[in-house]
Write a protein that holds these residues in place. Sequence first.
Motif, mmCIF file in Angstrom:
data_model
loop_
_atom_site.group_PDB
_atom_site.id
_atom_site.type_symbol
_atom_site.label_atom_id
_atom_site.label_comp_id
_atom_site.label_asym_id
_atom_site.label_seq_id
_atom_site.Cartn_x
_atom_site.Cartn_y
_atom_site.Cartn_z
ATOM 1 N N THR A 96 0.810 -1.217 0.000
ATOM 2 C CA THR A 96 0.000 0.000 0.000
ATOM 3 C C THR A 96 0.842 1.266 0.000
ATOM 4 O O THR A 96 0.305 2.368 -0.101
ATOM 5 C CB THR A 96 -0.950 0.034 1.220
ATOM 6 N N GLY A 97 2.164 1.116 0.133
ATOM 7 C CA GLY A 97 3.046 2.280 0.145
ATOM 8 C C GLY A 97 2.982 3.085 1.422
ATOM 9 O O GLY A 97 3.444 4.211 1.473
ATOM 10 N N SER A 98 2.414 2.499 2.490
ATOM 11 C CA SER A 98 2.203 3.258 3.717
ATOM 12 C C SER A 98 3.334 3.146 4.725
ATOM 13 O O SER A 98 3.422 3.961 5.632
ATOM 14 C CB SER A 98 0.900 2.809 4.387
ATOM 15 N N LYS A 99 4.199 2.130 4.609
ATOM 16 C CA LYS A 99 5.295 2.017 5.570
ATOM 17 C C LYS A 99 6.455 1.207 4.997
ATOM 18 O O LYS A 99 6.296 0.423 4.069
ATOM 19 C CB LYS A 99 4.816 1.407 6.887
ATOM 20 N N TRP A 100 7.622 1.426 5.593
ATOM 21 C CA TRP A 100 8.819 0.669 5.235
ATOM 22 C C TRP A 100 8.648 -0.776 5.698
ATOM 23 O O TRP A 100 7.996 -1.029 6.708
ATOM 24 C CB TRP A 100 10.053 1.267 5.919
ATOM 25 N N VAL A 101 9.250 -1.706 4.989
ATOM 26 C CA VAL A 101 9.177 -3.110 5.387
ATOM 27 C C VAL A 101 10.440 -3.438 6.179
ATOM 28 O O VAL A 101 11.555 -3.279 5.685
ATOM 29 C CB VAL A 101 9.059 -4.039 4.162
ATOM 30 N N THR A 102 10.238 -3.873 7.421
ATOM 31 C CA THR A 102 11.345 -4.206 8.303
ATOM 32 C C THR A 102 11.314 -5.696 8.615
ATOM 33 O O THR A 102 10.414 -6.411 8.180
ATOM 34 C CB THR A 102 11.256 -3.400 9.617
ATOM 35 N N GLY A 103 12.284 -6.149 9.394
ATOM 36 C CA GLY A 103 12.344 -7.560 9.750
ATOM 37 C C GLY A 103 13.002 -8.355 8.637
ATOM 38 O O GLY A 103 13.442 -7.806 7.631
ATOM 39 N N GLY A 104 13.073 -9.647 8.825
ATOM 40 C CA GLY A 104 13.719 -10.488 7.836
ATOM 41 C C GLY A 104 12.780 -11.538 7.286
ATOM 42 O O GLY A 104 11.659 -11.708 7.755
ATOM 43 N N LEU A 105 13.248 -12.208 6.262
ATOM 44 C CA LEU A 105 12.562 -13.358 5.686
ATOM 45 C C LEU A 105 13.431 -14.568 5.946
ATOM 46 O O LEU A 105 14.657 -14.487 5.804
ATOM 47 C CB LEU A 105 12.411 -13.189 4.175
ATOM 48 N N GLN A 106 12.823 -15.685 6.285
ATOM 49 C CA GLN A 106 13.594 -16.902 6.509
ATOM 50 C C GLN A 106 13.062 -18.032 5.647
ATOM 51 O O GLN A 106 11.856 -18.135 5.417
ATOM 52 C CB GLN A 106 13.536 -17.338 7.976
ATOM 53 N N TRP A 107 13.980 -18.861 5.184
ATOM 54 C CA TRP A 107 13.646 -20.077 4.473
ATOM 55 C C TRP A 107 14.233 -21.247 5.250
ATOM 56 O O TRP A 107 15.387 -21.183 5.698
ATOM 57 C CB TRP A 107 14.231 -20.054 3.059
ATOM 58 N N ASP A 108 13.453 -22.328 5.409
ATOM 59 C CA ASP A 108 13.965 -23.501 6.105
ATOM 60 C C ASP A 108 14.687 -24.419 5.115
ATOM 61 O O ASP A 108 14.819 -24.083 3.938
ATOM 62 C CB ASP A 108 12.839 -24.227 6.858
ATOM 63 N N LYS A 109 15.151 -25.565 5.599
ATOM 64 C CA LYS A 109 15.978 -26.446 4.760
ATOM 65 C C LYS A 109 15.226 -27.016 3.557
ATOM 66 O O LYS A 109 15.848 -27.449 2.601
ATOM 67 C CB LYS A 109 16.582 -27.565 5.597
ATOM 68 N N GLN A 110 13.884 -26.969 3.581
ATOM 69 C CA GLN A 110 13.100 -27.378 2.416
ATOM 70 C C GLN A 110 12.792 -26.209 1.477
ATOM 71 O O GLN A 110 12.143 -26.391 0.452
ATOM 72 C CB GLN A 110 11.768 -28.024 2.851
#
Length: 159
Positions: A96-110
Amino acid sequence: AILIAVGVPAFRDQLAAARARASAQQLYTAMQYARSMAQINGLVVTLCPVIDPAGQPLRCGGHFGQSIAALKQHGEGSQLLRVWPARDGVTVTNRTGSKWVTGGLQWDKQGMGDRNLTLSVCVLGHNWSVITNRLGRPRLARDWGVCPPAVAQPTATGS
């Protein structure tokens, strides 16, 4: 002079469209890389923004409009796999363009992702989005998000 007056704005617009797409492709590539490395190594891999990519130890923080890093998680620590630099003049927000995206993304071994996420990439009104789902698969979409006139800077806590 008339030719220049007509041609320069059109060229500037064409460059902005190309920069938006290239920046979205960089984020898409980073997501594909992180997912692949999680599957290859059989470990959790995190893709996160970093405020100081040269800092030691490297720590996640900030928003996805800054440099981002892929980190392989093992035991109590993590290992840097790769850093992608921030691109000048590019805004990366939520859909929506309303806020910065923070935090991370994680992928597991699959290669499964930990959350759904849309990163809306804008340059002078041109929009490309990188969308990832819980299966961990990213995709690109044109004009999927909103380019904001301005977004408030995140607070020191990163929210």
